[in-house]
Design a protein around this motif. Structure first.
Motif, mmCIF file in Angstrom:
data_model
loop_
_atom_site.group_PDB
_atom_site.id
_atom_site.type_symbol
_atom_site.label_atom_id
_atom_site.label_comp_id
_atom_site.label_asym_id
_atom_site.label_seq_id
_atom_site.Cartn_x
_atom_site.Cartn_y
_atom_site.Cartn_z
ATOM 1 N N GLN A 1 0.386 -1.178 -0.098
ATOM 2 C CA GLN A 1 0.041 -0.361 -0.071
ATOM 3 C C GLN A 1 0.916 1.272 -0.390
ATOM 4 O OE1 GLN A 1 -2.849 0.693 3.423
ATOM 5 N NE2 GLN A 1 -2.426 2.580 3.103
ATOM 6 N N VAL A 2 1.805 1.699 0.901
ATOM 7 C CA VAL A 2 3.000 2.684 1.179
ATOM 8 C C VAL A 2 3.393 2.397 -0.129
ATOM 9 C CG1 VAL A 2 4.513 3.678 2.268
ATOM 10 C CG2 VAL A 2 2.536 2.185 3.601
ATOM 11 N N VAL A 3 3.864 1.460 -1.063
ATOM 12 C CA VAL A 3 4.942 1.990 -2.507
ATOM 13 C C VAL A 3 4.404 2.215 -3.073
ATOM 14 C CG1 VAL A 3 5.858 0.367 -3.724
ATOM 15 C CG2 VAL A 3 7.164 0.052 -0.979
ATOM 16 N N SER A 4 2.113 1.775 -3.135
ATOM 17 C CA SER A 4 1.659 1.925 -4.487
ATOM 18 C C SER A 4 1.267 3.890 -4.133
ATOM 19 C CB SER A 4 0.614 1.281 -4.269
ATOM 20 O OG SER A 4 0.666 -0.013 -4.672
ATOM 21 N N TYR A 5 1.380 4.326 -2.922
ATOM 22 C CA TYR A 5 0.702 5.799 -3.132
ATOM 23 C C TYR A 5 1.823 6.604 -3.227
ATOM 24 C CZ TYR A 5 -4.059 4.265 -1.917
ATOM 25 O OH TYR A 5 -5.673 4.533 -2.477
ATOM 26 N N GLU A 6 2.871 6.065 -2.427
ATOM 27 C CA GLU A 6 3.983 7.285 -2.871
ATOM 28 C C GLU A 6 3.604 7.667 -4.613
ATOM 29 O OE1 GLU A 6 7.753 5.428 0.350
ATOM 30 O OE2 GLU A 6 7.437 5.383 -1.959
ATOM 31 N N VAL A 7 3.394 6.564 -5.867
ATOM 32 C CA VAL A 7 3.538 7.350 -6.179
ATOM 33 C C VAL A 7 2.792 8.748 -7.088
ATOM 34 C CG1 VAL A 7 3.686 6.784 -9.002
ATOM 35 C CG2 VAL A 7 4.676 4.850 -7.319
ATOM 36 N N PRO A 8 1.513 8.350 -6.647
ATOM 37 C CA PRO A 8 1.022 9.411 -6.962
ATOM 38 C C PRO A 8 1.513 10.464 -6.292
ATOM 39 C CG PRO A 8 -0.479 7.470 -6.129
ATOM 40 C CD PRO A 8 0.645 7.118 -6.313
ATOM 41 N N MET A 9 1.522 10.355 -5.070
ATOM 42 C CA MET A 9 1.586 11.287 -3.763
ATOM 43 C C MET A 9 3.107 12.195 -4.490
ATOM 44 S SD MET A 9 3.114 10.921 0.101
ATOM 45 C CE MET A 9 4.593 11.001 0.254
ATOM 46 N N ALA A 10 3.982 11.660 -5.069
ATOM 47 C CA ALA A 10 5.191 12.730 -5.505
ATOM 48 C C ALA A 10 4.309 13.062 -6.834
ATOM 49 C CB ALA A 10 6.252 11.348 -5.555
ATOM 50 N N VAL B 1 -5.153 13.269 -0.024
ATOM 51 C CA VAL B 1 -5.730 11.979 0.208
ATOM 52 C C VAL B 1 -4.033 10.980 -0.184
ATOM 53 C CG1 VAL B 1 -6.649 10.582 -1.192
ATOM 54 C CG2 VAL B 1 -8.018 12.570 -0.597
ATOM 55 N N CYS B 2 -3.373 10.866 -0.763
ATOM 56 C CA CYS B 2 -2.759 9.985 -0.815
ATOM 57 C C CYS B 2 -1.277 10.183 0.261
ATOM 58 C CB CYS B 2 -1.598 10.505 -2.397
ATOM 59 S SG CYS B 2 -2.359 10.030 -4.300
ATOM 60 N N ALA B 3 -1.785 11.540 0.709
ATOM 61 C CA ALA B 3 0.071 10.868 1.981
ATOM 62 C C ALA B 3 -1.014 11.074 3.025
ATOM 63 C CB ALA B 3 -0.034 12.459 2.176
ATOM 64 N N GLN C 1 -9.916 -1.859 -2.087
ATOM 65 C CA GLN C 1 -10.353 -0.984 -2.865
ATOM 66 C C GLN C 1 -9.536 -0.046 -2.723
ATOM 67 O OE1 GLN C 1 -13.896 -0.779 -0.084
ATOM 68 N NE2 GLN C 1 -14.890 -1.513 -1.162
ATOM 69 N N VAL C 2 -8.789 -0.133 -1.608
ATOM 70 C CA VAL C 2 -7.718 0.944 -1.023
ATOM 71 C C VAL C 2 -6.641 0.418 -2.683
ATOM 72 C CG1 VAL C 2 -5.051 1.164 -0.753
ATOM 73 C CG2 VAL C 2 -7.080 0.459 1.051
ATOM 74 N N MET C 3 -5.722 -0.370 -3.457
ATOM 75 C CA MET C 3 -5.559 -0.727 -4.118
ATOM 76 C C MET C 3 -6.163 0.037 -5.605
ATOM 77 S SD MET C 3 -2.985 -1.273 -2.972
ATOM 78 C CE MET C 3 -1.615 -1.643 -4.085
ATOM 79 N N LYS C 4 -7.605 -0.331 -5.899
ATOM 80 C CA LYS C 4 -8.314 -0.282 -6.777
ATOM 81 C C LYS C 4 -8.018 1.032 -6.886
ATOM 82 C CE LYS C 4 -12.553 -0.478 -8.100
ATOM 83 N NZ LYS C 4 -13.875 -0.972 -7.981
ATOM 84 N N LEU C 5 -8.588 1.779 -6.207
ATOM 85 C CA LEU C 5 -8.488 3.376 -5.819
ATOM 86 C C LEU C 5 -7.263 4.153 -6.259
ATOM 87 C CD1 LEU C 5 -9.952 5.587 -4.688
ATOM 88 C CD2 LEU C 5 -8.924 5.819 -2.350
ATOM 89 N N CYS C 6 -6.156 3.448 -5.810
ATOM 90 C CA CYS C 6 -4.326 4.438 -5.945
ATOM 91 C C CYS C 6 -4.660 4.250 -7.126
ATOM 92 C CB CYS C 6 -3.638 3.714 -5.506
ATOM 93 S SG CYS C 6 -2.274 3.938 -6.197
ATOM 94 N N LEU C 7 -4.693 3.133 -8.208
ATOM 95 C CA LEU C 7 -4.533 2.679 -9.358
ATOM 96 C C LEU C 7 -5.136 3.487 -10.410
ATOM 97 C CD1 LEU C 7 -2.537 -1.212 -9.054
ATOM 98 C CD2 LEU C 7 -1.515 1.162 -9.159
ATOM 99 N N LYS C 8 -6.800 3.006 -9.623
ATOM 100 C CA LYS C 8 -7.838 3.185 -11.239
ATOM 101 C C LYS C 8 -8.156 4.086 -10.847
ATOM 102 C CE LYS C 8 -10.213 -1.444 -11.806
ATOM 103 N NZ LYS C 8 -11.333 -2.261 -11.530
ATOM 104 N N TYR C 9 -8.328 5.168 -10.759
ATOM 105 C CA TYR C 9 -8.202 6.441 -9.480
ATOM 106 C C TYR C 9 -7.227 7.464 -9.647
ATOM 107 C CZ TYR C 9 -12.957 3.885 -9.219
ATOM 108 O OH TYR C 9 -13.629 3.153 -9.897
ATOM 109 N N LEU C 10 -6.619 7.385 -8.708
ATOM 110 C CA LEU C 10 -5.698 8.259 -8.444
ATOM 111 C C LEU C 10 -4.680 8.539 -9.079
ATOM 112 C CD1 LEU C 10 -5.457 8.373 -4.275
ATOM 113 C CD2 LEU C 10 -6.451 9.758 -5.617
ATOM 114 N N LEU C 11 -3.988 7.727 -9.937
ATOM 115 C CA LEU C 11 -3.123 7.700 -10.408
ATOM 116 C C LEU C 11 -3.899 8.405 -12.029
ATOM 117 C CD1 LEU C 11 -0.382 7.113 -10.348
ATOM 118 C CD2 LEU C 11 -0.463 4.933 -11.326
#
Lengths: 207, 399, 102
Positions: free
Chosen positions: B155-164, B210-212, B331-341
Motif C-alpha cells: 500500500q505505501v509503495v503504491s501510494y508513494e507514486v501518486p503522492m510524488a 488523500v495520497c499522503a 479497494q485501497v489498491m483499486k483507488l490508487c491504481l484506477k482513480y488517483l493515478l
C-alpha cells in the motif's frame, strides 16, 4: 584551517566508502538471503551518501527513492514469496567458494591495475553549479540535458582551451532520444512483468 | 584557536550536531503533543472527553505517563524471531522518518540544510521507511505479522507514486524544488499561495492530501494494521520501547507530509494577509533601500504560522480518521491504481499546458480561484442535497 | 580535490567484484539478482566519479540516472521470472534449473 576542512570532508568520504565496502563484502559472505538483502540495503544507502558527497544530489536522491525504496522492496518481496525454510539458507560447497574467491581476487587485481596505470584527464569541477556560467543546480542541468540542450560553456584551462567536449561539439546532442526510449522501455517492462507474474494455478510439489 | 572555531568547528561539527539535536528533540515533543491531541480529538468526535486525569483537567501529562509505562515494559523478542533484524527494523523506520526534517524551512532562513532538491530529498528519504516495515513483519517470526507487513508495504509503495506525482504541478508552478524559495514566492496575500496558482494545483493540493494520508498508513487506509486477524500488522510482536519508536515514526511522517503540503501548496510560513509587511517588520538585506526580507520578529510570526498550518492539516487527518470507515485492501489498491493515478496524470498534463494557454499570471490565479469556488460549490450542493434520512431509506429498498 | 579519482574507482571495483562473486556463489536465484544489483551500482558510482573528476561533466550523472532506472526495470522482470520458476518447480535453487540440459 583548510587542512582541517579537508580532513573533515575526507573522513566523511571515508565513512561512506567504508560502509559501502563492508556491506558489499557482507552480502557475499552471508548465507542467509534475507540478511544479504539487508546488507545490500546498507550498501546502496552508502552509495547514495557517496553520490551526495560527489555533488550529484539529484542522482543521490533518485538512488534512494528508486533503488532503496523500489528495487530493494521488489527484491525483499521476491525473497519473502519464495522463502520456505530450506531456501532461506542454501549453502555452497567450499570448493566453489575457493574458486569464486580466486576469480574475485584476480578480477580485482586486473581492475585495480587498470585504474592505477591509466592516466586519467582529471579536473575538479568543484561547485558544479557554475557550469552554465550562472548559478544553476544539477537538476536544471540534467533537465536541459534530457531535453536535448547540452550546456553551452565549459570551463577552460590556463591556456584558454575548453576542457570538456560540451555544447559546441556537434557530436553532443543531449539525451532526449534515450530518455524517450527508456520511457517506452519502462512501459514494456511494466506490461511484461504484470503478464509474467499473473496468478496461475500452482503445480503440486514434485519430489 | 578562535579562527579554527569559527571556520571549521562551528560550521562543520557544532552546527550540524546542534541542528540534529534540535530536530530530534523538537519532533519528539511534537509526538508527545500529537498523542495527546489524537486522544482528545478522537474523544470529542466520539462524544466523550478523552484523558482528563493525568496532569490537571485536560490530561496534559497523559503522554508522559504512557511513555514511562512503555519504557518500563518487558522487552520481549519472540523465540522464532530473527534477532538482529528484529532489533534493527524500528531504527530503519525512525531514520527514514526523521531525516526528512533536515530540509524543512520553518521560517525565512530557519532551515537546517537548504538543499536545491528539498522536496525530492524528503520523498526519497521517506521511502526508506517501507523497508523497515517489511523487515519488522518478517523478523517477527509470525506469518500474520509477515502478511500485515507485506500488505502495508504494498500500500505505501503504491501510494508513494501518486503522492510524488501530485507535487509536480506545484513544482512546475514554482519553478524550483527548493522549499525555502517556494515559500518565499508565496509571500503576500492569500491569492499568492501556490494552491491558487492555477486550477490544477488546487486539485493537486487536495489529491495530495488523500495520497499522503494513505502513504502514512492512516485511516481510512489502515486496514493492514486493523484487520482483526492480523492483530496489529507488522508491529504485532513489538512491545515497549520498540513499539514506541514505530509510533513516533508514524507521527513524524504524518507531520512531514503535512509540512510538505503546507510549503508546496498552502503558503509555507506566510499568512493570508501580509500583516508583517504592514507592521514594518521587514528589513533591507540587499542594500537597495527596500525591505525585502523579514526581520527576526517577522520570522517568529512566520514560524508560528507554519506550525499552525501543519497542525491544521494534522487535525484534518485525525478528523478523517475518526469519521470515515476503513476501506478494504483491494479497494485501497483499486483507488490508487484506477482513480488517483489517472487523475494525477491529468493534473500534470493540465499544469504543464495551462501556462501556455493563459499567458498572464493573473489569469492563472483567476483560474485557481474559479476552481476552488467550483469545488466548494459542489461540496455545499452535495451536503445540502444528501437526503437527511439516508438510513431510513434502507427500509424501503427492494432487494 | 577532496578524494582522488582512483579511490572512488577502487571503491567501485570492490563493489563490482563483490557483486560478481555473489552472482557466482549464491544458489538462491534472488541472491544472484542481489549480486547483479551490486554490479550495476558499482558502475553507477564510477559514472558519478567521472562526472565530478573528469571533463565528462554532467553527462556522467545522466548516465547514472539511466543506470538507476534500467536496473530497476530489469529487477522487476527478473523477479517475475523467478516467481514463475518457483510456481512451476517449487524451488528457487539455481542448481535445479537444468531442464534445458536434457
Amino acid at each position: 584551517m583548510e587542512r582541517l576542512q579537508e580532513i573533515w570532508l575526507q573522513s566523511l568520504f571515508g565513512f561512506m566508502a567504508l560502509t559501502t565496502v563492508v556491506c558489499s563484502i557482507a552480502v557475499v559472505v552471508t548465507q542467509n538471503v534475507v540478511r544479504a538483502a539487508v546488507w545490500l540495503l546498507f550498501a546502496l544507502s552508502g552509495t547514495a551518501g557517496l553520490f551526495f558527497l560527489l555533488g550529484a544530489d539529484f542522482v543521490g536522491a533518485t538512488q534512494l527513492l528508486i533503488y532503496v525504496g523500489g528495487t530493494m522492496i521488489l527484491v525483499i518481496f521476491g525473497v519473502m514469496l519464495t522463502a520456505r525454510g530450506p531456501f532461506v539458507s542454501m549453502k555452497t560447497q567450499s570448493g566453489e567458494w575457493t574458486l569464486a574467491a580466486l576469480v574475485g581476487v584476480a578480477l580485482f587485481g586486473i581492475v585495480a591495475a587498470v585504474v592505477w596505470s591509466t592516466k586519467w584527464p582529471t579536473m575538479d569541477w568543484g561547485d558544479t553549479s557554475k557550469i552554465r556560467g550562472e548559478n544553476s543546480p544539477t537538476t536544471v542541468q540534467l533537465g536541459l540535458e534530457f531535453l536535448g540542450i547540452p550546456p553551452q560553456e565549459s570551463p577552460k584551462d590556463a591556456a584558454g582551451t575548453p576542457l570538456a567536449r560540451l555544447g559546441r561539439d556537434p557530436a553532443n546532442i543531449g539525451y532526449l532520444l534515450p530518455f524517450e526510449i527508456v520511457s517506452v522501455h519502462l512501459l514494456v517492462v511494466l506490461i511484461g512483468a504484470a503478464y509474467l507474474a499473473r496468478a496461475k494455478r500452482r503445480k503440486a510439489a514434485t519430489s | 584557536m578562535i579562527e579554527t572555531l569559527k571556520t571549521v568547528i562551528w560550521p562543520f561539527i557544532l552546527w550540524p550536531l546542534l541542528m540534529s539535536f534540535a530536530i530530534m528533540v523538537f519532533f519528539q515533543l511534537q509526538a508527545i503533543i500529537f498523542v495527546w491531541l489524537e486522544r482528545k480529538v478522537s474523544g470529542r468526535i466520539q462524544d466523550r472527553l478523552g484523558p482528563t486525569r493525568v496532569g490537571g483537567k485536560f490530561g496534559w501529562l497523559q503522554t508522559i505517563a504512557d511513555g514511562v509505562k512503555l519504557l518500563l515494559k518487558e522487552d520481549l523478542i519472540p523465540a522464532d524471531a530473527d534477532r538482529p533484524l528484529f532489533r534493527i527494523a524500528p531504527y530503519i523506520v525512525l531514520c527514514g522518518a526523521f531525516a526528512a526534517f533536515v530540509v524543512v524551512p520553518f521560517s525565512f532562513g530557519w532551515v537546517a540544510e537548504n538543499l536545491n532538491i528539498a522536496v525530492f530529498f524528503m520523498l526519497a528519504v521517506m521511502s526508506v521507511e517501507v523497508f523497515g516495515v517489511i523487515l519488522a513483519g518478517y523478523a517477527s517470526g509470525s506469518k500474520w505479522a509477515l502478511f500485515g507487513g507485506m500488505r502495508e508495504a504494498a500500500q505505501v509503495v503504491s501510494y508513494e507514486v501518486p503522492m510524488a506525482m501530485n507535487l509536480v504541478p506545484a513544482v512546475m508552478a514554482a519553478g524550483t524544488m527548493n522549499m525555502h524559495k517556494v515559500s518565499e514566492m508565496q509571500s503576500g496575500w492569500i491569492w499568492d499561495w501556490n494552491c491558487f496558482h492555477d486550477p490544477f494545483t488546487f486539485f493537486a493540493a487536495i489529491v495530495y492530501l488523500v495520497c499522503a494520508t494513505a502513504s502514512v498508513k492512516r485511516a481510512p487506509f489502515d486496514l493492514a494494521e486493523a484487520e482483526s486477524e492480523l492483530v496489529a500488522g507488522f508491529h504485532t510482536e513489538y512491545s515497549g520501547f520498540r513499539w514506541l519508536i514505530f509510533f513516533m515514526a508514524e507521527y513524524a511522517s504524518m507531520l512531514a507530509v503535512s509540512w510538505i503540503a503546507t510549503i508546496m501548496f498552502w503558503g509555507g510560513w506566510n499568512g493570508p494577509l501580509p500583516v508583517t509587511q504592514w507592521l514594518g517588520l521587514w528589513i533591507d538585506t540587499n542594500g537597495d533601500k527596500l525591505p525585502d526580507a523579514p526581520g527576526f520578529l517577522a520570522q517568529v510570526i512566520g514560524f508560528l504560522n507554519f506550525i499552525a498550518k501543519g497542525y491544521t492539516l494534522i487535525f484534518v487527518m485525525m478528523w478523517i480518521r475518526w469519521t470515515l470507515p476503513r476501506i478494504r485492501i483491494d479497494q485501497v489498491m483499486k483507488l490508487c491504481l484506477k482513480y488517483l493515478l489517472p487523475i494525477t496524470c491529468l493534473l500534470i498534463l493540465g499544469a504543464g499546458v495551462w501556462p501556455l494557454m493563459i499567458q498572464t499570471e493573473r489569469g492563472g490565479k483567476v483560474g485557481g480561484f474559479a476552481a476552488a469556488a467550483i469545488a466548494f460549490a459542489i461540496l455545499i450542493i452535495g451536503i445540502v442535497t444528501t437526503p437527511k434520512s439516508a438510513a431510513h431509506g434502507r427500509r424501503e429498498r427492494v432487494y | 580535490m577532496i578524494v582522488s579519482l582512483e579511490t572512488m574507482l577502487l571503491v567501485g571495483a570492490i563493489m563490482f567484484v563483490c557483486g560478481v562473486v555473489t552472482m557466482a556463489t549464491k544458489r538462491n536465484a534472488v541472491g544472484v539478482l542481489i549480486g547483479a544489483e551490486l554490479v550495476l551500482n558499482a558502475s553507477n558510482l564510477n559514472f558519478v566519479a567521472f562526472a565530478r573528476y573528469t571533463p565528462f561533466g554532467i553527462d556522467g550523472q545522466a548516465f547514472a540516472l539511466f543506470g538507476i532506472v534500467l536496473p530497476a526495470a530489469e529487477a522487476a522482470i527478473a523477479l517475475a521470472i523467478i516467481l514463475n520458476f518457483y510456481n512451476n518447480h517449487m524451488t528457487v535453487d539455481v542448481d535445479k534449473a537444468n531442464e534445458l540440459k536434457q
